[in-house]
Motif scaffolding. Structure first.
Motif, PDB file in Angstrom:
ATOM      1  N   SER A   1      46.973  28.264  19.543  1.00  0.00           N
ATOM      2  CA  SER A   1      45.256  28.321  19.433  1.00  0.00           C
ATOM      3  C   SER A   1      44.834  28.484  20.847  1.00  0.00           C
ATOM      4  CB  SER A   1      44.861  27.015  18.760  1.00  0.00           C
ATOM      5  OG  SER A   1      45.096  25.942  19.298  1.00  0.00           O
ATOM      6  N   VAL A   2      45.363  27.822  21.842  1.00  0.00           N
ATOM      7  CA  VAL A   2      45.032  27.926  23.088  1.00  0.00           C
ATOM      8  C   VAL A   2      45.030  29.370  23.550  1.00  0.00           C
ATOM      9  CG1 VAL A   2      45.462  27.179  25.505  1.00  0.00           C
ATOM     10  CG2 VAL A   2      45.990  25.766  23.628  1.00  0.00           C
ATOM     11  N   ASP A   3      46.137  30.286  23.463  1.00  0.00           N
ATOM     12  CA  ASP A   3      46.233  31.562  23.619  1.00  0.00           C
ATOM     13  C   ASP A   3      45.046  32.172  23.031  1.00  0.00           C
ATOM     14  OD1 ASP A   3      49.488  32.241  24.646  1.00  0.00           O
ATOM     15  OD2 ASP A   3      48.968  30.469  23.429  1.00  0.00           O
ATOM     16  N   ARG A   4      44.753  31.963  21.837  1.00  0.00           N
ATOM     17  CA  ARG A   4      43.704  32.485  21.102  1.00  0.00           C
ATOM     18  C   ARG A   4      42.382  32.428  21.704  1.00  0.00           C
ATOM     19  NH1 ARG A   4      44.663  33.143  14.646  1.00  0.00           N
ATOM     20  NH2 ARG A   4      46.481  34.268  14.784  1.00  0.00           N
ATOM     21  N   ALA A   5      42.233  31.170  22.073  1.00  0.00           N
ATOM     22  CA  ALA A   5      41.041  30.649  22.960  1.00  0.00           C
ATOM     23  C   ALA A   5      40.700  31.522  24.336  1.00  0.00           C
ATOM     24  CB  ALA A   5      40.891  29.124  22.973  1.00  0.00           C
ATOM     25  N   ILE A   6      41.740  31.747  24.962  1.00  0.00           N
ATOM     26  CA  ILE A   6      41.823  32.689  26.011  1.00  0.00           C
ATOM     27  C   ILE A   6      41.359  33.902  25.689  1.00  0.00           C
ATOM     28  CG2 ILE A   6      43.227  33.644  27.960  1.00  0.00           C
ATOM     29  CD1 ILE A   6      42.645  30.560  28.330  1.00  0.00           C
ATOM     30  N   TRP A   7      41.966  34.506  24.861  1.00  0.00           N
ATOM     31  CA  TRP A   7      41.597  35.698  24.266  1.00  0.00           C
ATOM     32  C   TRP A   7      40.135  35.907  23.899  1.00  0.00           C
ATOM     33  CZ3 TRP A   7      45.990  36.738  20.003  1.00  0.00           C
ATOM     34  CH2 TRP A   7      47.126  36.537  20.690  1.00  0.00           C
ATOM     35  N   VAL A   8      39.604  35.165  23.106  1.00  0.00           N
ATOM     36  CA  VAL A   8      38.387  35.195  22.632  1.00  0.00           C
ATOM     37  C   VAL A   8      37.304  34.942  23.755  1.00  0.00           C
ATOM     38  CG1 VAL A   8      36.506  34.212  20.972  1.00  0.00           C
ATOM     39  CG2 VAL A   8      39.085  34.575  20.145  1.00  0.00           C
TER      40      VAL A   8
ATOM     41  N   ALA B   1      41.253  22.299  15.303  1.00  0.00           N
ATOM     42  CA  ALA B   1      41.568  22.176  16.613  1.00  0.00           C
ATOM     43  C   ALA B   1      41.266  23.637  17.220  1.00  0.00           C
ATOM     44  CB  ALA B   1      42.945  21.586  16.918  1.00  0.00           C
ATOM     45  N   SER B   2      41.459  24.698  16.549  1.00  0.00           N
ATOM     46  CA  SER B   2      41.404  25.941  17.325  1.00  0.00           C
ATOM     47  C   SER B   2      40.043  26.329  17.679  1.00  0.00           C
ATOM     48  CB  SER B   2      41.753  27.007  16.224  1.00  0.00           C
ATOM     49  OG  SER B   2      43.026  26.917  15.937  1.00  0.00           O
ATOM     50  N   SER B   3      38.941  25.792  16.857  1.00  0.00           N
ATOM     51  CA  SER B   3      37.651  25.828  17.279  1.00  0.00           C
ATOM     52  C   SER B   3      37.523  25.027  18.304  1.00  0.00           C
ATOM     53  CB  SER B   3      36.814  25.630  16.005  1.00  0.00           C
ATOM     54  OG  SER B   3      36.836  26.628  15.030  1.00  0.00           O
ATOM     55  N   ALA B   4      37.743  23.715  18.527  1.00  0.00           N
ATOM     56  CA  ALA B   4      37.507  22.829  19.360  1.00  0.00           C
ATOM     57  C   ALA B   4      38.082  23.128  20.717  1.00  0.00           C
ATOM     58  CB  ALA B   4      38.092  21.391  19.082  1.00  0.00           C
ATOM     59  N   THR B   5      39.145  23.903  20.615  1.00  0.00           N
ATOM     60  CA  THR B   5      39.843  24.589  21.935  1.00  0.00           C
ATOM     61  C   THR B   5      39.061  25.578  22.415  1.00  0.00           C
ATOM     62  OG1 THR B   5      42.109  23.567  21.337  1.00  0.00           O
ATOM     63  CG2 THR B   5      42.023  25.236  23.048  1.00  0.00           C
ATOM     64  N   LEU B   6      38.650  26.492  21.606  1.00  0.00           N
ATOM     65  CA  LEU B   6      37.833  27.635  21.878  1.00  0.00           C
ATOM     66  C   LEU B   6      36.423  27.140  22.588  1.00  0.00           C
ATOM     67  CD1 LEU B   6      37.068  30.456  22.125  1.00  0.00           C
ATOM     68  CD2 LEU B   6      36.219  30.389  19.558  1.00  0.00           C
ATOM     69  N   ALA B   7      35.804  26.026  21.763  1.00  0.00           N
ATOM     70  CA  ALA B   7      34.586  25.674  22.545  1.00  0.00           C
ATOM     71  C   ALA B   7      34.911  24.853  24.024  1.00  0.00           C
ATOM     72  CB  ALA B   7      34.135  24.427  21.531  1.00  0.00           C
ATOM     73  N   ALA B   8      36.012  24.268  24.052  1.00  0.00           N
ATOM     74  CA  ALA B   8      36.300  23.765  25.461  1.00  0.00           C
ATOM     75  C   ALA B   8      36.489  24.821  26.403  1.00  0.00           C
ATOM     76  CB  ALA B   8      37.449  22.772  25.189  1.00  0.00           C
ATOM     77  N   VAL B   9      37.283  25.682  26.071  1.00  0.00           N
ATOM     78  CA  VAL B   9      37.688  27.021  27.015  1.00  0.00           C
ATOM     79  C   VAL B   9      36.487  27.664  27.368  1.00  0.00           C
ATOM     80  CG1 VAL B   9      38.775  29.174  27.150  1.00  0.00           C
ATOM     81  CG2 VAL B   9      40.026  27.170  26.220  1.00  0.00           C
ATOM     82  N   LEU B  10      35.641  27.928  26.459  1.00  0.00           N
ATOM     83  CA  LEU B  10      34.184  28.454  26.825  1.00  0.00           C
ATOM     84  C   LEU B  10      33.657  27.656  27.685  1.00  0.00           C
ATOM     85  CD1 LEU B  10      33.424  29.774  22.966  1.00  0.00           C
ATOM     86  CD2 LEU B  10      33.893  31.425  25.221  1.00  0.00           C
ATOM     87  N   THR B  11      33.523  26.331  27.615  1.00  0.00           N
ATOM     88  CA  THR B  11      32.707  25.510  28.478  1.00  0.00           C
ATOM     89  C   THR B  11      33.508  25.457  29.562  1.00  0.00           C
ATOM     90  OG1 THR B  11      32.108  24.373  26.565  1.00  0.00           O
ATOM     91  CG2 THR B  11      31.805  23.105  28.660  1.00  0.00           C
ATOM     92  N   MET B  12      34.650  25.477  29.875  1.00  0.00           N
ATOM     93  CA  MET B  12      35.089  25.452  31.136  1.00  0.00           C
ATOM     94  C   MET B  12      35.017  26.637  31.955  1.00  0.00           C
ATOM     95  SD  MET B  12      39.373  25.460  30.543  1.00  0.00           S
ATOM     96  CE  MET B  12      39.487  24.033  29.439  1.00  0.00           C
ATOM     97  N   ARG B  13      34.887  27.644  31.313  1.00  0.00           N
ATOM     98  CA  ARG B  13      34.560  28.980  31.762  1.00  0.00           C
ATOM     99  C   ARG B  13      33.263  29.090  32.310  1.00  0.00           C
ATOM    100  NH1 ARG B  13      33.336  33.951  27.927  1.00  0.00           N
ATOM    101  NH2 ARG B  13      31.317  32.789  28.075  1.00  0.00           N
TER     102      ARG B  13
END
Length: 470
Positions: free
Chosen positions: A182-189, A140-152
């Motif tokens: 994992s949401v925090d990490r996605a925001i960082w990355v 889910a960490s990778s999925a959330t990162l992909a989602a955050v990158l896409t919304m960005r």
């Protein structure tokens, strides 16, 4: 290792796995050892000469196994489960033997096409409407990162990857404080920065995001020249099972044109049971949803499904197509590496296909319903004890409790209690913080758990609590 040795040791490893699973109820859930013990037992330098498999395997049993926490133990009640149903293990044997790198359709067509099919099976099983596609991520960490990158990228009109974030208005993402880290990490990355993850207040039994406060925060950010990009909502948060009102959050997201990602990593598995789907009513309006079959359904880690309303937005964000990755002579194929951050991909669909066929949805529903019923029953039993209190009511099979004590420092007492329970070895629990105070989490989810194991949990908790309180 020659072919004959490969055959022999493959069989021995399989036999060992069966014996290991059979012996788990007699083992302490968590190892009793001091930090550094395993490290000191391993030679400081690598071997110059080959060693026999007999020697290596003997060292595995003597040095490694005693230091393992047994996640498949029937009395593993900590964190969330990382289940591995036996049929999933068998499927992973096959995946390991083939050792395919399934990054593109052409690098293993069957892997890509089976993934497409079983993800749609899961869409149907969870009651999601047609129109969602999906991809199996590692976690889910990778999925959330992909989602955050896409919304960005959508908020930046697809300019972030090319031009970077310098000189742009600050991108803002919204969530409660109950979402996974994992949401925090996605925001960082993603380069958005922790200061631009806006925490919305929560309220009610399920600690849900306040939709009115969310709407106000978005309006205030726009007025200040900031750039709202997306919302991350949760269903079944890790600490206490916090669950947002997805329909209300989705309405805010739609009103402001924001991307909505729903993290249902643990609780999503329960949606195969129609009676639990009210917990994520409105999820059909999300842009992406993630849940982990490797948590509660029994698929071996790693296996996380991300459903997408518009996969082309993810492809536009994540795909890189050098010549050596192009598939020539075929149109309309899917390359799932373009839907995720890593290029390399394991054949994750096979274990899910085996699992669903061997257990069937009804078998998996029965397991989940039992876990919910047994956990709820344990919460009732503890609540009836004069020296216990339920801190957060059961959300599916997760609840938290606290032992009352004459001591003035309840937090120290309950931390000592959870440590004493885990040192005892019969069960394994974890702690959390609720409204600034320590509470002890319990969740039933291990594939092999029985009602008798939950009864054992009641005995261990109450006996050790009263012993610790003397």
């Amino acid at each position: 290792m020659d072919e004959n040795s490969f055959r022999e040791w493959s069989r021995r490893a399989a036999d060992w796995g069966v014996d290991y699973r059979r012996s788990l109820p007699e083992k302490p859930v968590r190892p009793r050892m001091e930090p550094g013990a395993v490290f000191r037992s391993i030679e400081a330098s690598p071997p110059e000469q080959a060693e026999s498999m007999e020697t290596v395997f003997a060292d595995f049993e003597e040095k490694i196994l005693p230091g393992m926490t047994h996640w498949q133990h029937p009395r593993f009640f900590a964190y969330f489960p990382a289940n591995s149903a036996p049929v999933s293990v068998v499927a992973e044997y096959l995946v390991s033997a083939m050792a395919a790198q399934c990054m593109l359709w052409q690098t293993s067509p069957a892997a890509t096409e089976l993934e497409t099919r079983v993800v749609d099976w899961m869409r149907q099983a969870l009651g999601l409407p047609e129109g969602f596609s999906g991809v199996i991520q590692d976690s889910a960490s990778s999925a959330t990162l992909a989602a955050v990158l896409t919304m960005r990228e959508k908020a930046l009109n697809w300019q972030g990857n090319g031009k970077g974030l310098a000189g742009q208005a600050a991108v803002r993402v919204y969530s409660s404080n109950q979402v996974h880290t994992s949401v925090d990490r996605a925001i960082w990355v993603a380069g958005i920065g922790e200061g631009n993850l806006v925490r919305i207040p929560t309220a009610g039994r399920w600690r849900a995001m306040d939709a009115e406060a969310l709407d106000a925060a978005i309006l205030a950010d726009r007025a200040a020249g900031l750039l709202p990009a997306g919302i991350v909502a949760c269903v079944g948060g890790t600490s206490t099972g916090a669950t947002d009102d997805i329909a209300a959050v989705a309405a805010v997201a739609k009103r402001h044109g924001l991307y909505l990602h729903v993290d249902a990593a643990w609780a999503g598995s329960a949606m195969i049971c129609p009676e639990y789907r009210h917990f994520w009513a409105g999820a059909e309006s999300a842009d992406s949803i993630v849940f982990n079959p490797h948590k509660w359904l029994g698929a071996q880690f790693d296996c996380s499904i991300q459903f997408l309303r518009d996969p082309q937005s993810h492809v536009r964000t994540l795909a890189i197509r050098p010549d050596y990755l192009k598939t020539h002579g075929h149109d309309g194929i899917v390359n799932y590496s373009e839907w995720s951050v890593p290029l390399g991909r394991r054949f994750r669909a096979l274990k899910l296909w085996f699992l669903l066929r061997v257990h069937g949805l009804e078998g998996l529903r029965t397991m989940i319903r039992n876990h919910v019923a047994w956990s709820t029953g344990l919460a009732r039993r503890l609540a009836a004890e004069p020296d216990f209190e339920i801190v957060t009511e059961p959300m599916l099979s997760l609840f938290s409790f606290r032992h009352r004590t004459a001591e003035t420092d309840s937090d120290t007492h309950n931390l000592a209690l959870v440590n004493a329970i885990n040192d005892d070895g019969r069960i394994y629990l974890t702690q959390t913080t609720v409204d600034g105070r320590v509470a002890i989490r319990f969740q039933a989810g291990a594939f092999a758990t029985t009602e008798a194991d939950v009864d054992q949990a009641f005995r261990a908790i109450t006996e050790i609590a009263r012993r610790t309180d003397r």
